[in-house]
Design an enzyme around this catalytic site. Structure first.
Site, PDB file in Angstrom:
ATOM      1  N   ASP A  98       0.913  -1.218   0.015  1.00  0.00           N
ATOM      2  CA  ASP A  98      -0.052  -0.114  -0.137  1.00  0.00           C
ATOM      3  C   ASP A  98       0.718   1.229   0.122  1.00  0.00           C
ATOM      4  OD1 ASP A  98      -2.428   1.537   0.416  1.00  0.00           O
ATOM      5  OD2 ASP A  98      -3.313  -0.112   1.287  1.00  0.00           O
ATOM      6  N   ASP A 201      -3.028   4.851  -2.279  1.00  0.00           N
ATOM      7  CA  ASP A 201      -3.976   5.508  -1.511  1.00  0.00           C
ATOM      8  C   ASP A 201      -4.473   6.788  -1.564  1.00  0.00           C
ATOM      9  OD1 ASP A 201      -5.200   4.848   1.460  1.00  0.00           O
ATOM     10  OD2 ASP A 201      -4.063   6.789   1.779  1.00  0.00           O
ATOM     11  N   GLU A 258      -6.159   4.221  -5.757  1.00  0.00           N
ATOM     12  CA  GLU A 258      -7.469   4.506  -5.197  1.00  0.00           C
ATOM     13  C   GLU A 258      -8.077   6.074  -5.733  1.00  0.00           C
ATOM     14  OE1 GLU A 258      -9.874   4.854  -0.831  1.00  0.00           O
ATOM     15  OE2 GLU A 258      -7.827   5.794  -0.931  1.00  0.00           O
ATOM     16  N   HIS A 330     -11.373  -2.736   2.873  1.00  0.00           N
ATOM     17  CA  HIS A 330     -11.265  -2.388   4.449  1.00  0.00           C
ATOM     18  C   HIS A 330     -11.955  -1.179   4.519  1.00  0.00           C
ATOM     19  CE1 HIS A 330      -8.282   0.128   2.305  1.00  0.00           C
ATOM     20  NE2 HIS A 330      -8.125   0.615   3.655  1.00  0.00           N
ATOM     21  N   ASP A 331     -12.516  -0.495   3.715  1.00  0.00           N
ATOM     22  CA  ASP A 331     -13.133   0.894   4.210  1.00  0.00           C
ATOM     23  C   ASP A 331     -14.779   0.828   4.083  1.00  0.00           C
ATOM     24  OD1 ASP A 331     -10.836   2.262   4.395  1.00  0.00           O
ATOM     25  OD2 ASP A 331     -10.678   2.759   2.309  1.00  0.00           O
TER      26      ASP A 331
HETATM   27  C1  GLC Z   1      -7.871   5.471   2.142  1.00  0.00           C
HETATM   28  C2  GLC Z   1      -7.683   4.228   2.895  1.00  0.00           C
HETATM   29  C3  GLC Z   1      -8.240   4.370   4.204  1.00  0.00           C
HETATM   30  C4  GLC Z   1      -7.289   5.360   4.824  1.00  0.00           C
HETATM   31  C5  GLC Z   1      -7.540   6.731   4.017  1.00  0.00           C
HETATM   32  C6  GLC Z   1      -6.496   7.786   4.665  1.00  0.00           C
HETATM   33  O1  GLC Z   1      -9.054   5.920   1.685  1.00  0.00           O
HETATM   34  O2  GLC Z   1      -8.136   3.131   2.027  1.00  0.00           O
HETATM   35  O3  GLC Z   1      -8.387   3.244   5.027  1.00  0.00           O
HETATM   36  O4  GLC Z   1      -8.355   5.810   6.114  1.00  0.00           O
HETATM   37  O5  GLC Z   1      -7.223   6.645   2.596  1.00  0.00           O
HETATM   38  O6  GLC Z   1      -5.134   7.101   4.408  1.00  0.00           O
END
Ligand code: GLC
Ligand code: CA
Length: 557
Positions: A98, A201, A258, A330-331
């Site tokens: 990540d 991310d 993402e 995971h979100d």
């Molecule tokens: C992304 C991750 C999430 C995290 C955020 C800040 O959205 O997937 O879990 O809280 O970024 O890093």
């Protein structure tokens, strides 16, 4: 579209803290992952994305990195990671890390040095602004986790720093070329270590609309969603192209972004043949009906909304690139709990949703536990049952909107990110076989019923269905069609029918009855063969088929 090495793969996301604990401290770790590599290989996984395992105070569960070049001791050591990479390679499994570079941790040495000398070299790695106590803040953006996104700079009463996420996640200043150089150096250091690539991310946040300014208030806290600012920020492409050139492209690494809110005209730049990224996630369904109260939509998503969203998302990138397809991560809450009404949740409906998304063009990702149909908590008795730093803001917003405590907790049991973060349910044994110690986060009490061990023994289980799907996508006969074939929605107007064709050297039809009532479907031509069924159905129809509630068929025409 050029063919790439990763197109025919199947990917799997591990949330390391909750996957498998090898030493009884209640926290999943790298050794736990190594121990399960044979399991993942047997399932048919080729790419493993690990949520962050770098050194971190874990304020946002590792998405707050205090040393990019080290592993947090709770997860293991660099040697453990090297072993994971090597053991993965032996099994044809590539490790994807990540990449969290919109922000670091306030415990990172860059930030500590910035606090010592805000005007110095490292001060310029962050967004630090003058602020006289009592005066308005530099702008009214709301942090994703609630509250304004400015925090007093430790040791300096007249300065504040920007954090669009948690206050322990200071944003890195991408406008500064020295910062960018540091980031690229770090990425290459990991690629040299032998990882296959990165999941990137929150990347859309690296380009801010500057100078800081206020946007229209969109909640009664007087603040404005970051998205309002992002809609006006332009020029992110220069950063992303530079990053790709300096890093991923040199290594032919796999990268999946993402990415939210990208514009149609940017798609080729993002995921085209020479895009900034190999792929990006299809978030079209996770964003359905998002409202201003929190991260997610508190209401259930209908079959029609689901179908129309994924079909549109894939039509949009047709001929351009590959999306990465998910039903959860995971979100988000568990996909099966999100996309199927609780009263209809069964192995059959879980397999229906699995088959619906899995054969859409793109790279299929599974999230740990999805392959056994893990579900949301359904019930929590207090906020302290949960962990995620985003919960408090959602809870407060719900209470402000007139929810009782009980209703707000029920809502969190439905939408909290912790739903996907509860430990993997390996068996019906103590702590679901996840740990010998005390699990760091509450187990889902349904683990005696839903667990891998019992599903391995039952050939009609959700787990075996996932294995079959993966086998089909990789089979010599059907792989080419499923990976590179055309995609056409079929009878999209027929309510609660989710159907599409995939055609190349084979002619395939995926049909799913997204409701409890039976429904009749007229096929485009006669069925030759059933390749997969969630009811073990054999070919008992020709051009018209009566589907039972939540029945799914993959048919060769
Ligand atoms: C992304 C991750 C999430 C995290 C955020 C800040 O959205 O997937 O879990 O809280 O970024 O890093
Ligand atoms: Ca451990």
């Amino acid at each position: 579209m050029k063919h790439q090495w990763w197109h025919e793969k199947v990917a799997y996301q591990i949330y390391p803290k909750s996957f498998s604990d090898s030493n009884g401290d209640g926290i999943g770790d790298i050794r736990g992952i190594i121990n399960k590599l044979d399991y993942l290989k047997d399932l048919g996984i080729d790419i493993l994305w690990l949520s962050p395992i770098y050194q971190s105070p874990l304020a946002d569960q590792g998405y707050d990195i205090s040393d990019y070049y080290n592993i947090d001791p709770r997860f293991g050591t660099l040697e453990d990671l090297d072993e994971l990479i090597a053991e993965g390679k032996k099994r044809g499994i590539g490790i994807v890390m990540d990449l969290v570079v919109n922000h670091c941790s306030d415990e990172h040495e860059w930030f500590k040095k910035a606090c010592e000398d805000p005007d110095g070299y490292y001060g310029k790695f962050f967004y630090i602004e003058d602020h006289k106590p009592g005066q308005p803040l530099p702008c009214n953006w709301r942090s994703y986790f609630g509250g304004n996104c400015w925090e007093p700079l430790p040791g300096h009463e007249d300065k504040v720093y920007l954090h669009v996420f948690h206050k322990k996640q200071p944003d890195l200043n991408w406008e500064n070329p020295e910062l960018r150089k540091e980031v690229y150096k770090m990425i290459n250091w990991w690629l040299d270590r032998g990882i296959a690539g990165f999941r990137i991310d929150a990347i859309i946040n690296i380009k801010k609309k500057l100078p800081f300014s206020n946007y229209p208030e969109d909640r009664d806290d007087g603040l404005s969603s970051i998205n309002n600012m992002l809609a006006e920020a332009t020029g992110i492409g220069e950063f992303l192209d530079e990053m790709a050139n300096e890093t991923f492209r040199k290594y032919k690494a796999f990268s999946v972004g993402e990415v939210f809110n990208e514009k149609d005209e940017e798609l080729t730049d993002f995921i085209g043949d020479n895009g900034y990224f190999s792929s990006m996630f299809d978030f079209s369904t996770s964003l359905l009906g998002t409202n201003e109260n929190g991260w997610m939509d508190p209401s259930l998503i209908t079959g029609e909304a689901y179908k129309n969203a994924i079909f549109a998302a894939h039509k949009r990138v047709e001929g351009i690139g590959f999306l990465s397809n998910i039903i959860e991560n995971h979100d988000q809450p568990r996909g099966v709990s999100r996309y199927i009404p609780a009263s209809d949740l069964s192995d059959k409906s879980k397999k229906m949703i699995a088959g619906s998304y899995f054969f859409i063009p793109g790279l299929p990702f599974l999230y740990q536990g999805q392959e056994i149909g893990m579900e949301n908590y359904a019930h929590i008795s207090s906020l302290s049952d949960l962990d995620d730093c985003a919960n408090a803001d959602i809870y407060d917003a719900l209470i402000k909107h007139g929810f009782t405590d009980e209703q707000a907790l029920a809502q969190l049991a439905f939408q909290s990110r912790d739903n996907a973060r509860s430990p993997f349910q390996w068996s019906a044994n103590k702590n679901a076989g996840f740990t010998e110690g005390e699990p760091w986060l509450m187990l889902n009490p349904n683990y005696k019923k839903i667990n891998l061990q019992s599903q391995q023994a039952d050939e009609n289980s959700v787990f075996h269905f996932y294995k079959e799907m993966i086998k089909l996508r990789k089979s010599a006969e059907y792989s080419n069609t499923l990976v590179y074939g055309t995609f056409e929605p079929y009878m999209q107007e027929q309510k609660n029918l989710l159907a599409y064709t995939r055609k190349l050297d084979k002619n395939m039809l995926i049909i799913a009855n997204y409701q409890n009532d039976p429904q009749k479907v007229v096929l485009p031509s006669a069925a030759k063969k059933i390749l997969l069924s969630n009811t073990n159905r054999s070919l008992d129809f020709n051009t018209t088929v009566q589907l039972s509630g939540y029945e799914l068929l993959i048919i060769e025409l």
